[in-house]
Design an enzyme around this catalytic site. Structure first.
Site, PDB file in Angstrom:
ATOM      1  N   SER A  10     -18.043 -11.122  20.793  1.00 31.73           N
ATOM      2  CA  SER A  10     -18.986  -9.993  20.796  1.00 31.73           C
ATOM      3  C   SER A  10     -20.057 -10.065  19.719  1.00 31.73           C
ATOM      4  O   SER A  10     -20.944  -9.200  19.697  1.00 31.73           O
ATOM      5  CB  SER A  10     -18.220  -8.668  20.668  1.00 31.73           C
ATOM      6  OG  SER A  10     -17.655  -8.305  21.905  1.00 31.73           O
TER       7      SER A  10
ATOM      8  N   LYS B 146     -23.627  -9.835  20.962  1.00 31.15           N
ATOM      9  CA  LYS B 146     -24.389  -8.608  21.161  1.00 31.15           C
ATOM     10  C   LYS B 146     -25.514  -8.451  20.147  1.00 31.15           C
ATOM     11  O   LYS B 146     -26.445  -7.667  20.373  1.00 31.15           O
ATOM     12  CB  LYS B 146     -23.451  -7.410  21.121  1.00 31.15           C
ATOM     13  CG  LYS B 146     -22.434  -7.368  22.266  1.00 31.15           C
ATOM     14  CD  LYS B 146     -21.576  -6.117  22.203  1.00 31.15           C
ATOM     15  CE  LYS B 146     -20.623  -6.026  23.387  1.00 31.15           C
ATOM     16  NZ  LYS B 146     -19.474  -6.944  23.292  1.00 31.15           N
TER      17      LYS B 146
ATOM     18  N   SER C 218     -18.864  -1.778  20.584  1.00 31.46           N
ATOM     19  CA  SER C 218     -18.826  -3.088  21.240  1.00 31.46           C
ATOM     20  C   SER C 218     -18.583  -2.950  22.741  1.00 31.46           C
ATOM     21  O   SER C 218     -17.863  -3.752  23.349  1.00 31.46           O
ATOM     22  CB  SER C 218     -17.751  -3.992  20.614  1.00 31.46           C
ATOM     23  OG  SER C 218     -18.004  -5.342  20.906  1.00 31.46           O
TER      24      SER C 218
ATOM     25  N   LYS D 153     -21.463  -6.937  12.929  1.00 29.77           N
ATOM     26  CA  LYS D 153     -20.811  -6.988  14.242  1.00 29.77           C
ATOM     27  C   LYS D 153     -19.550  -7.837  14.199  1.00 29.77           C
ATOM     28  O   LYS D 153     -19.548  -8.942  13.649  1.00 29.77           O
ATOM     29  CB  LYS D 153     -21.774  -7.570  15.283  1.00 29.77           C
ATOM     30  CG  LYS D 153     -21.266  -7.424  16.703  1.00 29.77           C
ATOM     31  CD  LYS D 153     -21.314  -5.977  17.152  1.00 29.77           C
ATOM     32  CE  LYS D 153     -20.564  -5.748  18.444  1.00 29.77           C
ATOM     33  NZ  LYS D 153     -19.088  -5.835  18.279  1.00 29.77           N
TER      34      LYS D 153
END
Length: 420
Positions: A69, A72, A133, A259
């Protein structure tokens, strides 16, 4: 004859002006990687200064691994860029298809539930993507922004290529396995592939995103927020446990993003950013063992905070460049803009230039402070995130006003160079 002589003289003068010489010391600072604990569980890791790209810590950062993730961050960049360019608006309505609705209901994935019978704003889905997320949310945004998921991934690929990243593998906006994205699967890809990139390249991504859109931190620093499902408000808890009120929070770490990423193949990843001595630092850990990514991050940040100091230099009078058209035959140099760099507290060595290139079109005379050359700063062979083998490219200015040398002197110097 006069024309021939004039032509020869002009050629000699041109050659003389383009003959650089370096008078700087070649001493280099010892690698800062030695300051960091070696017992982190992460397979790859890196820490860099956001402003200069100076590498402060490194562990196998060039190996390509699944990023999950953390993908992203790239997707969020493209959404913010689209909003900035007026192609999208934060209040724009986004609908989802049945396939994305099913993805959002997959209990094995992190998601906010999406309903194909209603619409959501770009801002709602954007916040859900970065704070919680939410996978289907970022897939929906990507499809809306580019017209299709395939076209959005092509934009992701093109963007990282422009940033000098050539070995990334990108298949979807979320960082999921291809068999987890429903009908948004990239054409002709295997079911079990997922996005991959090195820790070093991930640091390049974060650096570019923060430089162009620092406002992303207003979202990634949010520890919890509500998402309106249409029937209720769902509390979204940020997976970054180092934020205030998070389980791994410690006030000495001034982290405000960025993140996390987790998958079976990736292990635990974390792209972090925060301040040390009011200076923004970025760290990446990839492939950390279970429940270790935040502890790994702390083990990297601890010595950075305790053992390093920021130094400033303009390298005035430490270098010069040969210039046959200058009255003195050379020009003293300094950095056009003073440079901040990290060094060990007990390190007395200084940042130096290891290469100087005289600007082709620079003509004498000129005033002190004018940019006359390009230099390359170096600490070691791979000490800057996006520097070349020669070092980090910087502008160099003259330390004094320079008068033009007599024409015969210039010719004499050029001829002497030929036979030296």
């Amino acid at each position: 004859m006069k024309k021939i002589f004039t032509t020869i003289m002009s050629f000699l003068l041109m050659m003389g002006m383009l003959t650089p010489a370096l008078a700087a010391s070649q001493s280099q600072i010892q690698p800062l990687v030695e300051t960091t604990a070696a017992d982190i569980t992460a397979k790859s890791a890196i820490a860099v200064d956001q402003e200069t790209g100076q590498i402060l810590y490194d562990k196998d950062s060039s190996t390509v691994r699944p990023i999950a993730s953390m993908s992203k961050v790239i997707s969020a960049y493209l959404i913010m860029k689209s909003v900035k360019e007026g192609k999208m608006t934060w209040n724009q309505k986004v609908s989802v298809n049945k396939s994305l609705e099913e993805v959002s209901e997959n209990k094995d994935l992190t998601n906010v539930p999406l309903d194909s019978s209603r619409e959501y704003t770009v801002k709602e889905l954007f916040d859900a993507s970065l704070i919680y997320s939410a996978n289907a949310a970022i897939l929906a945004l990507g499809k809306t922004e580019a017209g299709s998921s395939e076209k959005f991934v092509n934009k992701m690929r093109s963007t990282v290529e422009q940033w000098g990243i050539h070995d990334a593998k990108l298949y979807n906006a979320a960082g999921l396995l291809e068999n987890q994205v429903g009908t948004e699967k990239y054409p002709q890809t295997a079911d079990n592939v997922e996005n991959e990139m090195s820790a070093k390249d991930m640091a390049i991504v974060v650096t570019h995103v923060l430089k162009e859109f620092p406002e992303i931190l207003k979202v990634t620093s949010v520890q919890s927020a509500d998402f309106n499902t249409g029937t209720e408000k769902l509390e979204m808890i940020n997976h970054n446990e180092m934020l205030k009120d998070g389980e791994q929070y410690d006030q000495k770490y001034q982290l405000d993003g960025l993140k996390t990423g987790t998958s079976e193949k990736a292990g635990e990843n974390f792209a972090a950013t925060g301040l040390i001595n009011k200076r923004r630092v970025i760290s990446i850990v990839m492939g950390s063992k279970e429940d270790q990514r935040f502890k790994d991050t702390k083990k990297i940040w601890d010595p950075l905070m305790s053992r390093l100091v920021l130094k400033k230099t303009d390298l005035k009078n430490e270098s010069n460049v040969k210039m046959n058209s200058a009255e003195d035959g050379k020009v003293g140099l300094r950095l056009s803009v003073p440079f901040d760099y990290w060094a060990k507290k007990d390190d007395s060595t200084k940042l130096t230039l290891n290469k100087i290139e005289l600007n082709d079109k620079k003509q004498t005379p000129f005033s002190a402070g004018e940019t006359v050359a390009t230099g390359y700063l170096s600490l070691n062979d791979s000490n800057f995130l996006e520097g070349s083998k020669s070092g980090l490219k910087v502008a160099l200015a003259s330390t004094q006003s320079v008068k033009k040398a007599n024409i015969l002197v210039q010719v004499g110097r050029t001829i002497a160079d030929w036979f030296s």
